[in-house]
Scaffold this active site. Structure first.
Site, PDB file in Angstrom:
ATOM      1  N   GLU A   9       0.784  -1.202   0.060  1.00  9.65           N
ATOM      2  CA  GLU A   9       0.064  -0.013  -0.117  1.00  9.65           C
ATOM      3  C   GLU A   9       0.878   1.320   0.019  1.00  9.65           C
ATOM      4  OE1 GLU A   9      -2.182  -0.111   3.954  1.00  9.65           O
ATOM      5  OE2 GLU A   9      -1.191  -1.851   3.706  1.00  9.65           O
ATOM      6  N   CYS A  15      -0.084   1.943   8.401  1.00 11.50           N
ATOM      7  CA  CYS A  15       0.647   0.729   7.771  1.00 11.50           C
ATOM      8  C   CYS A  15       0.043  -0.369   7.775  1.00 11.50           C
ATOM      9  CB  CYS A  15       1.822   0.491   8.829  1.00 11.50           C
ATOM     10  SG  CYS A  15       3.349   1.586   8.652  1.00 11.50           S
TER      11      CYS A  15
HETATM   12  N1  SAH Z   1       9.609   0.600   9.834  1.00 12.66           N
HETATM   13  C1  SAH Z   1       9.603   1.870   9.632  1.00 12.66           C
HETATM   14  C2  SAH Z   1       8.687   2.476   9.005  1.00 12.66           C
HETATM   15  C3  SAH Z   1       7.401   1.966   8.803  1.00 12.66           C
HETATM   16  S1  SAH Z   1       6.347   2.440  10.233  1.00 12.66           S
HETATM   17  C4  SAH Z   1       9.489   2.415  11.394  1.00 12.66           C
HETATM   18  O1  SAH Z   1       9.245   1.829  12.265  1.00 12.66           O
HETATM   19  O2  SAH Z   1       9.712   3.610  11.510  1.00 12.66           O
HETATM   20  C5  SAH Z   1       5.768   3.947  10.023  1.00 12.66           C
HETATM   21  C6  SAH Z   1       5.549   4.620  11.343  1.00 12.66           C
HETATM   22  O3  SAH Z   1       3.949   4.510  11.798  1.00 12.66           O
HETATM   23  C7  SAH Z   1       6.325   4.181  12.586  1.00 12.66           C
HETATM   24  O4  SAH Z   1       6.424   5.330  13.279  1.00 12.66           O
HETATM   25  C8  SAH Z   1       5.175   3.230  13.129  1.00 12.66           C
HETATM   26  O5  SAH Z   1       5.588   3.343  14.468  1.00 12.66           O
HETATM   27  C9  SAH Z   1       3.977   4.004  12.969  1.00 12.66           C
HETATM   28  N2  SAH Z   1       2.702   3.027  13.135  1.00 12.66           N
HETATM   29  C10 SAH Z   1       2.803   1.769  12.750  1.00 12.66           C
HETATM   30  N3  SAH Z   1       1.567   1.065  13.149  1.00 12.66           N
HETATM   31  C11 SAH Z   1       0.972   2.085  13.663  1.00 12.66           C
HETATM   32  C12 SAH Z   1      -0.525   2.090  14.324  1.00 12.66           C
HETATM   33  N4  SAH Z   1      -1.413   1.064  14.142  1.00 12.66           N
HETATM   34  N5  SAH Z   1      -0.812   3.561  14.593  1.00 12.66           N
HETATM   35  C13 SAH Z   1      -0.183   4.670  14.806  1.00 12.66           C
HETATM   36  N6  SAH Z   1       1.027   4.365  14.212  1.00 12.66           N
HETATM   37  C14 SAH Z   1       1.664   3.303  13.620  1.00 12.66           C
END
Ligand code: SAH
Length: 340
Positions: free
Chosen positions: A85, A331
């Site tokens: 996505e 994500c």
């Molecule tokens: N792996 C990388 C990039 C992908 S996640 C990282 O860890 O930064 C991108 C951002 O979205 C990260 O800060 C992650 O912690 C956040 N994220 C993931 N799932 C989430 C959710 N359910 N609610 C809010 N933020 C989320």
């Protein structure tokens, strides 16, 4: 062999080997950047199309959802049937696209939907580029008039777990023969792989670095992010200081507020102490609850108190505006709906 991973010169060399004139290589490259499928190209005769059919990128938009706030979420399908996505968000200053770097993820963060199925495979540079070319085209853009102004590597996957392809992508998308997007308008988000932070600093691209911190002590971080067993918060923040020293770019901290896990007044104080004197900004994020996990978002009121505490302690922090919630904004959430 996939033309999506090649520069214009490399495609030209390849078509010359296939007994085609060099200018066909330029046309092919331009068509890829414009996000055209092979069928949509009008400048190439049928016999040329037949010769390149195995090498021309086959990714396409599988599904598109538009949120009430205008945010657009795309599912992109690749030649092997895998789906990732990406999200297009419109702001006053331009349009930001959030792209995926892997199919799935193996980092295992408890709050994240991307990791529920583990890592399927890395994306190639061409597949990361393809997300941008397709969405640019879908919004009326092309190589000359691009709609996309900013890129965040914040979709599914851990960009530092796919380091070489991500670097190739950054170099290609910022080149004049591609969309010529300034590296200063590219941001990479990581859960904190310290060796790779240093390697990125060495590249000196000048892109923004964002750390997903989400906890204020190593013990608490280990409970929600397995990567904390490998690198401590101190090691990560020291690497960020080195990144700033090398590139002159301030770094960003992402802190997703989870009810009762990391959103107390003590957390705000500990976070401030960790970041005191550092050249950084904190983005507070409201958890977008993943139904498979038993974690709840903090209240808006508590998020504001948390943010104010950081500001009172002298830390630059804001609550990130949440977009596209009605279309499975975070994500991996949308992909999961479709692969089950
Ligand atoms: N792996 C990388 C990039 C992908 S996640 C990282 O860890 O930064 C991108 C951002 O979205 C990260 O800060 C992650 O912690 C956040 N994220 C993931 N799932 C989430 C959710 N359910 N609610 C809010 N933020 C989320």
């Amino acid at each position: 062999m996939d033309f999506a991973n090649l520069t214009e010169q490399q495609i030209c060399d390849y078509v010359v080997d296939l007994q085609m004139p060099k200018f066909r290589g330029k046309q092919i490259h331009q068509s890829i950047v414009n996000g055209l499928s092979l069928e949509e190209i009008t400048v190439l005769p049928k016999d040329i199309k037949e010769k390149i059919i195995d090498f021309y990128p086959k990714h396409k938009i599988y599904k598109k959802l538009i949120s009430k706030d205008g945010t657009k979420k795309y599912l992109i399908e690749f030649a092997d049937g895998n789906i990732v996505e990406c999200v297009l968000m419109s702001y006053k200053y331009g349009n930001t696209i959030c792209v995926s770097t892997q199919v799935g993820c193996r980092m295992g963060c408890k709050f994240c939907a991307s990791t529920l199925q583990g890592l399927n495979r890395n994306l190639t540079a061409g597949e990361i580029l393809g997300q941008i070319y397709l969405v640019n085209k879908d919004n009326g853009g092309n190589k000359k008039n691009r709609v996309i102004t900013n890129i965040v590597l914040m979709g599914s996957g851990e960009p530092f777990d796919n380091f070489e392809n991500v670097c190739q992508f950054i170099e290609m998308i910022s080149s004049e023969e591609s969309l010529n997007i300034s590296k200063r308008n590219i941001s990479l988000s990581t859960c904190g792989l310290v060796d790779k932070i240093d390697q990125l600093a060495e590249k000196n691209y000048g892109i923004s670095l964002t750390i997903s911190l989400h906890a204020t002590s190593d013990d608490e971080r280990k409970k929600i992010m397995p990567v904390a067993n490998r690198w401590s918060i101190k090691e990560i923040l020291d690497a960020c200081d080195r990144y700033f020293a090398k590139t002159g770019r301030r770094f960003y901290i992402e802190y997703t507020l989870v009810n009762g896990v990391n959103d107390s007044k003590e957390d705000a104080l500990r976070l401030s102490n960790l970041l005191k004197g550092k050249v950084c900004h904190v983005n507070l994020i409201m958890l977008n609850p993943v139904k498979e996990r038993d974690l709840k978002a903090t209240s808006r009121q508590n998020a504001e108190i948390f943010c104010k505490k950081l500001n009172d302690y002298g830390i630059s922090a804001t609550i990130r505006r949440s977009m596209g919630e009605d279309i499975s904004g975070s994500c991996g959430q949308l992909r999961n709906k479709f692969i089950k």
